[in-house]
Design an enzyme around this catalytic site. Sequence first.
Site, PDB file in Angstrom:
ATOM      1  N   LYS A   1      26.406  -4.872  -1.514  1.00 47.37           N
ATOM      2  CA  LYS A   1      28.256  -4.872  -1.106  1.00 47.37           C
ATOM      3  C   LYS A   1      29.063  -4.723  -0.351  1.00 47.37           C
ATOM      4  O   LYS A   1      30.304  -3.865  -0.277  1.00 47.37           O
ATOM      5  CB  LYS A   1      28.179  -4.085  -2.823  1.00 47.37           C
ATOM      6  CG  LYS A   1      28.080  -4.469  -4.025  1.00 47.37           C
ATOM      7  CD  LYS A   1      28.437  -3.918  -5.220  1.00 47.37           C
ATOM      8  CE  LYS A   1      27.806  -4.059  -6.375  1.00 47.37           C
ATOM      9  NZ  LYS A   1      28.384  -2.835  -7.624  1.00 47.37           N
TER      10      LYS A   1
ATOM     11  N   ARG B  40       0.848  -1.367   0.189  1.00 49.24           N
ATOM     12  CA  ARG B  40       0.461   0.190  -0.357  1.00 49.24           C
ATOM     13  C   ARG B  40       1.146   1.054   0.345  1.00 49.24           C
ATOM     14  O   ARG B  40       0.625   2.052  -0.733  1.00 49.24           O
ATOM     15  CB  ARG B  40      -0.816   0.176   1.291  1.00 49.24           C
ATOM     16  CG  ARG B  40      -2.270  -1.215   1.339  1.00 49.24           C
ATOM     17  CD  ARG B  40      -2.957  -1.160   2.543  1.00 49.24           C
ATOM     18  NE  ARG B  40      -1.816  -2.403   2.205  1.00 49.24           N
ATOM     19  CZ  ARG B  40      -1.653  -3.607   2.200  1.00 49.24           C
ATOM     20  NH1 ARG B  40      -2.833  -4.194   1.405  1.00 49.24           N
ATOM     21  NH2 ARG B  40      -1.601  -4.287   2.279  1.00 49.24           N
ATOM     22  N   THR B  41       1.549   1.422   1.271  1.00 46.96           N
ATOM     23  CA  THR B  41       2.687   2.727   1.208  1.00 46.96           C
ATOM     24  C   THR B  41       3.264   2.879  -0.375  1.00 46.96           C
ATOM     25  O   THR B  41       3.148   4.108  -0.924  1.00 46.96           O
ATOM     26  CB  THR B  41       3.338   3.055   2.191  1.00 46.96           C
ATOM     27  OG1 THR B  41       3.077   2.056   3.444  1.00 46.96           O
ATOM     28  CG2 THR B  41       4.444   3.916   2.504  1.00 46.96           C
TER      29      THR B  41
ATOM     30  N   ARG C 113      11.669   3.229   3.472  1.00 46.68           N
ATOM     31  CA  ARG C 113      11.178   2.375   4.894  1.00 46.68           C
ATOM     32  C   ARG C 113      11.672   1.664   5.875  1.00 46.68           C
ATOM     33  O   ARG C 113      12.689   1.265   4.531  1.00 46.68           O
ATOM     34  CB  ARG C 113       9.677   1.932   4.061  1.00 46.68           C
ATOM     35  CG  ARG C 113       9.558   0.477   4.868  1.00 46.68           C
ATOM     36  CD  ARG C 113       8.171  -0.719   4.844  1.00 46.68           C
ATOM     37  NE  ARG C 113       7.415   0.711   4.614  1.00 46.68           N
ATOM     38  CZ  ARG C 113       5.453   0.124   5.288  1.00 46.68           C
ATOM     39  NH1 ARG C 113       5.983  -1.162   4.398  1.00 46.68           N
ATOM     40  NH2 ARG C 113       5.081   0.822   5.366  1.00 46.68           N
TER      41      ARG C 113
ATOM     42  N   HIS D 217       4.848   5.654  12.193  1.00 47.41           N
ATOM     43  CA  HIS D 217       5.002   5.592   9.699  1.00 47.41           C
ATOM     44  C   HIS D 217       3.559   6.707   9.881  1.00 47.41           C
ATOM     45  O   HIS D 217       2.419   6.342  10.126  1.00 47.41           O
ATOM     46  CB  HIS D 217       3.706   4.472  10.478  1.00 47.41           C
ATOM     47  CG  HIS D 217       3.904   3.379   8.856  1.00 47.41           C
ATOM     48  ND1 HIS D 217       3.637   4.576   7.633  1.00 47.41           N
ATOM     49  CD2 HIS D 217       3.315   2.934   8.220  1.00 47.41           C
ATOM     50  CE1 HIS D 217       3.664   4.171   6.929  1.00 47.41           C
ATOM     51  NE2 HIS D 217       3.264   2.988   7.303  1.00 47.41           N
TER      52      HIS D 217
HETATM   53  C1  NCD Z   1       1.626  -1.150   8.278  1.00 44.84           C
HETATM   54  C2  NCD Z   1       3.378  -1.354   8.446  1.00 44.84           C
HETATM   55  O1  NCD Z   1       3.862  -1.078   7.386  1.00 44.84           O
HETATM   56  O2  NCD Z   1       3.560  -0.700   9.392  1.00 44.84           O
HETATM   57  N1  NCD Z   1       1.753  -1.849   7.206  1.00 44.84           N
HETATM   58  C3  NCD Z   1       1.420  -0.058   5.957  1.00 44.84           C
HETATM   59  O3  NCD Z   1       2.266   0.525   5.522  1.00 44.84           O
HETATM   60  N2  NCD Z   1      -0.313   0.271   5.597  1.00 44.84           N
HETATM   61  C4  NCD Z   1       1.024  -2.074   9.081  1.00 44.84           C
HETATM   62  C5  NCD Z   1       1.534  -3.762   8.584  1.00 44.84           C
HETATM   63  O4  NCD Z   1       2.741  -4.065   8.669  1.00 44.84           O
HETATM   64  O5  NCD Z   1       1.089  -4.144   9.753  1.00 44.84           O
END
Ligand code: NCD
Length: 318
Positions: free
Chosen positions: A87, A59-60, A109, A137
Site C-alpha cells: 500500500k 533453504r534459508t 532478505r 549472505h
Molecule cells: C543463495 C542466495 O540467496 O544468495 N541461496 C541460498 O540462500 N542458499 C544463492 C542463490 O540464490 O544463488
Amino acid sequence: MVCKKDFLGRDIISINDFSREELEYLFGQTNKIKQNPSKFFHSLDGKIIVPLFFENSTRTDLSFQMAITKLGGRFLDFDINTSSINKGETLRDTIKTIEKYEPDAFVLRHRQDGSAQFVADLTKVPVINAGDGKNEHPTQTILDLYTIRELMGKIDGLNIAIAGDLKYGRTTHSLVSALSNYNNCNIHLFSPDFLKFPKEKILEHQDSIQISEHGLSELEEVIRECDVLYMTRIQRERFPEGFDGEQEYKKIVKSYHLVPEMLKNVYPHFKIMHPLPRVEEIDVRVDKSPCSYYFEEAGNGMWTRMAELYLILGGKNE
Ligand code: NCD
C-alpha cells in the site's frame, strides 16, 4: 576467550562481524547441537522470529523455520510480499511498527545491498541478514565454512575454487571475506568476463589470501589441484535493466556445465559444494559422484542456524 554471552542480542549483518575465534565458537556450538539435538529442544521456548523475505527463498527460510521450531520457539507465518508495503508503507515504518510487538529477532532478505544494516540501525531487535542484494549472505557462509571444516578437518591452507556469477553472487562475496581470516588459503575464481569478482574486494583481501582469476574453460584443469569446488548459479534476476543479459547468458550456459567426466583426475577427498539452487551449472549425473556434497551442505544450514539462534537469543543452558 570467546564465550556464549559475546553473542547475546547481536545482529548478523556481515561475515566480517565475526572473528575467526567467534566463528570457531559457533562451529563448536553447532557440533554440540548436531550431536545431541534433543538436549536443546526447549532452549528457546517462547522466542519469536519475524521473517521479512522480500526475495524468494527455500533453504534459508525453511532452515531458519526448522531451527527455531526445533529449539522451542516460533517463526511467524508472515509474508512481507502481501503486507502493507504494497500500500506504499515504507520499510522503516514497517519495522518501527513490528518492533512494538516485541519480537525476538528479524530475519531479512532484500534485493537492496545494505538493507540489513539499514534495518539494524532502526531497531534494537537483533537482525539476521538472510541475503542483501549482491552484497552478503553471512549465514550461508557460516554453513559453508562449517561444511568445509567438517569435510577437510581444517580451513587453513586449502585450495578452493569458486565458480560462476562472482559479480552478483553474494554467497561468494561473504565466503571470500571469511576465508581471508584463515591462513594460506588459495582461492581460484572462475567466471565469465562480464561476471567477475569485484576488483575492490580482491584488493581488500589480497594481503591475507592468494586469489587468482581464471576463465571458465580452465575449470577442469585447475580443480585437479583443489580441495573444494564451490559452484554458484548465474544470478540472472540481478542483471541490470537494459543489459542484454539473456544474450550473454546463452553464450556461457553451454560451457558452464559441470559433468562427471570433468572429475576424473581430482583428489580422492575433493568435494563439490553449492549454496543452491542449482540451475544448469551442475549436471544431475554429478549428484551420484562421491564428490558431490551440496545437499549435505544445505542440511548443515539448519544446524548452524540453530547454533546462531541459540547464541543470539540466549538459549537456556544445556
Ligand atoms: C543463495 C542466495 O540467496 O544468495 N541461496 C541460498 O540462500 N542458499 C544463492 C542463490 O540464490 O544463488
